[in-house]
Motif scaffolding. Structure first.
Motif, PDB file in Angstrom:
ATOM      1  N   GLN A 129       0.848  -1.176   0.000  1.00 61.03           N
ATOM      2  CA  GLN A 129       0.000   0.000   0.000  1.00 61.03           C
ATOM      3  C   GLN A 129       0.892   1.237   0.000  1.00 61.03           C
ATOM      4  OE1 GLN A 129      -2.904   0.045   3.111  1.00 61.03           O
ATOM      5  NE2 GLN A 129      -4.191   1.509   2.020  1.00 61.03           N
ATOM      6  N   VAL A 130       0.740   2.081  -1.025  1.00 61.09           N
ATOM      7  CA  VAL A 130       1.586   3.265  -1.140  1.00 61.09           C
ATOM      8  C   VAL A 130       0.876   4.525  -0.665  1.00 61.09           C
ATOM      9  CG1 VAL A 130       3.097   2.357  -2.917  1.00 61.09           C
ATOM     10  CG2 VAL A 130       0.999   3.481  -3.593  1.00 61.09           C
ATOM     11  N   LYS A 131      -0.449   4.513  -0.624  1.00 55.43           N
ATOM     12  CA  LYS A 131      -1.235   5.658  -0.128  1.00 55.43           C
ATOM     13  C   LYS A 131      -2.433   5.127   0.648  1.00 55.43           C
ATOM     14  CE  LYS A 131      -0.493   8.893  -3.929  1.00 55.43           C
ATOM     15  NZ  LYS A 131      -1.174   9.593  -5.014  1.00 55.43           N
ATOM     16  N   GLY A 132      -2.873   5.913   1.644  1.00 57.66           N
ATOM     17  CA  GLY A 132      -4.098   5.582   2.358  1.00 57.66           C
ATOM     18  C   GLY A 132      -3.901   4.560   3.463  1.00 57.66           C
ATOM     19  N   LYS A 133      -5.026   4.191   4.088  1.00 63.16           N
ATOM     20  CA  LYS A 133      -5.041   3.219   5.180  1.00 63.16           C
ATOM     21  C   LYS A 133      -6.156   2.223   4.937  1.00 63.16           C
ATOM     22  CE  LYS A 133      -3.521   6.333   8.855  1.00 63.16           C
ATOM     23  NZ  LYS A 133      -3.903   6.947  10.133  1.00 63.16           N
ATOM     24  N   GLY A 134      -5.972   1.011   5.412  1.00 64.57           N
ATOM     25  CA  GLY A 134      -7.015  -0.007   5.302  1.00 64.57           C
ATOM     26  C   GLY A 134      -7.280  -0.399   3.867  1.00 64.57           C
ATOM     27  N   ALA A 135      -8.556  -0.508   3.507  1.00 66.12           N
ATOM     28  CA  ALA A 135      -8.933  -0.920   2.159  1.00 66.12           C
ATOM     29  C   ALA A 135      -9.198   0.286   1.272  1.00 66.12           C
ATOM     30  CB  ALA A 135     -10.160  -1.816   2.213  1.00 66.12           C
ATOM     31  N   SER A 136      -8.449   1.368   1.499  1.00 65.17           N
ATOM     32  CA  SER A 136      -8.555   2.543   0.636  1.00 65.17           C
ATOM     33  C   SER A 136      -7.141   2.962   0.261  1.00 65.17           C
ATOM     34  CB  SER A 136      -9.274   3.684   1.364  1.00 65.17           C
ATOM     35  OG  SER A 136      -8.501   4.105   2.466  1.00 65.17           O
ATOM     36  N   GLY A 137      -7.035   3.829  -0.711  1.00 62.66           N
ATOM     37  CA  GLY A 137      -5.721   4.284  -1.132  1.00 62.66           C
ATOM     38  C   GLY A 137      -5.280   3.610  -2.410  1.00 62.66           C
ATOM     39  N   SER A 138      -3.956   3.531  -2.570  1.00 64.68           N
ATOM     40  CA  SER A 138      -3.383   2.972  -3.790  1.00 64.68           C
ATOM     41  C   SER A 138      -2.436   1.828  -3.451  1.00 64.68           C
ATOM     42  CB  SER A 138      -2.613   4.043  -4.552  1.00 64.68           C
ATOM     43  OG  SER A 138      -3.484   5.072  -4.937  1.00 64.68           O
ATOM     44  N   PHE A 139      -2.362   0.862  -4.368  1.00 68.42           N
ATOM     45  CA  PHE A 139      -1.575  -0.345  -4.150  1.00 68.42           C
ATOM     46  C   PHE A 139      -0.697  -0.615  -5.366  1.00 68.42           C
ATOM     47  CE2 PHE A 139      -5.355  -0.667  -1.613  1.00 68.42           C
ATOM     48  CZ  PHE A 139      -4.911  -1.191  -0.414  1.00 68.42           C
ATOM     49  N   ILE A 140       0.445  -1.259  -5.109  1.00 69.03           N
ATOM     50  CA  ILE A 140       1.321  -1.727  -6.184  1.00 69.03           C
ATOM     51  C   ILE A 140       1.659  -3.187  -5.918  1.00 69.03           C
ATOM     52  CG2 ILE A 140       2.343   0.522  -6.718  1.00 69.03           C
ATOM     53  CD1 ILE A 140       4.805  -0.342  -5.093  1.00 69.03           C
ATOM     54  N   VAL A 141       2.013  -3.902  -6.977  1.00 67.70           N
ATOM     55  CA  VAL A 141       2.462  -5.284  -6.833  1.00 67.70           C
ATOM     56  C   VAL A 141       3.947  -5.241  -6.543  1.00 67.70           C
ATOM     57  CG1 VAL A 141       2.711  -7.506  -7.989  1.00 67.70           C
ATOM     58  CG2 VAL A 141       0.689  -6.131  -8.401  1.00 67.70           C
ATOM     59  N   VAL A 142       4.362  -5.936  -5.488  1.00 68.72           N
ATOM     60  CA  VAL A 142       5.763  -5.944  -5.079  1.00 68.72           C
ATOM     61  C   VAL A 142       6.549  -6.845  -6.026  1.00 68.72           C
ATOM     62  CG1 VAL A 142       7.339  -6.563  -3.219  1.00 68.72           C
ATOM     63  CG2 VAL A 142       5.135  -5.539  -2.680  1.00 68.72           C
ATOM     64  N   GLN A 143       7.638  -6.313  -6.533  1.00 69.22           N
ATOM     65  CA  GLN A 143       8.519  -7.121  -7.371  1.00 69.22           C
ATOM     66  C   GLN A 143       9.304  -8.063  -6.479  1.00 69.22           C
ATOM     67  OE1 GLN A 143       8.446  -6.983 -10.667  1.00 69.22           O
ATOM     68  NE2 GLN A 143       6.905  -5.372 -10.583  1.00 69.22           N
ATOM     69  N   LYS A 144       9.386  -9.296  -6.868  1.00 69.65           N
ATOM     70  CA  LYS A 144      10.137 -10.269  -6.072  1.00 69.65           C
ATOM     71  C   LYS A 144      11.610  -9.984  -6.222  1.00 69.65           C
ATOM     72  CE  LYS A 144       6.667 -13.840  -6.494  1.00 69.65           C
ATOM     73  NZ  LYS A 144       6.315 -15.156  -6.972  1.00 69.65           N
TER      74      LYS A 144
END
Length: 135
Positions: A114-129
């Motif tokens: 999660q790059v922005k926001g808290k909980g189930a709001s904001g923005s998300f990215i997929v983590v590169q392995k």
């Protein structure tokens, strides 16, 4: 010898009945009446993880994040719209908890971040392995 057959009547519907061949008419031969175990063996078996009509929410979530990716991550609103448009069988407008649970589960696994926001709001990215190099 016992024969198995399905009889139906308007009052009782379909009923599985057992009747001995002696009392049945002579037109029924034992070769034409398969045993109940044979009938059950022909029935398709259900496995616990049978192919379900719905896709797995975790895979759908990572796909949606990758498809909706912006520089600052994919917002939950964009992810929800993508999933509702591409997978209508999930009925996400009625069952929004699926997205919230999947976000929480993937955050705990470390698959998404999660790059922005808290909980189930904001923005998300997929983590590169990250590849660990032996030292």
């Amino acid at each position: 010898t016992i024969s198995w057959f399905v009889s139906s009547s308007p009052a009782s519907g379909s009923v599985l009945t057992v009747q001995s061949l002696e009392s049945a008419s002579n037109s029924v031969s034992p070769a034409l009446c398969p045993s109940p175990t044979h009938i059950l063996s022909l029935w398709p078996r259900q496995t616990p993880m049978a192919s379900s009509p719905r896709p797995k929410m975790d895979a759908v979530l990572t796909e949606a994040i990758k498809a909706c990716f912006q520089k600052s991550g994919a917002s939950v609103v964009a992810i929800r719209k993508y999933i509702m448009r591409k997978y209508p069988s999930l009925e996400l407008e009625r069952r929004g908890y699926l997205l919230k649970q999947a976000l929480k589960r993937e955050l705990n696994r470390g698959v998404i971040k999660q790059v922005k926001g808290k909980g189930a709001s904001g923005s998300f990215i997929v983590v590169q392995k990250s590849r660990k190099t032996p030292q």
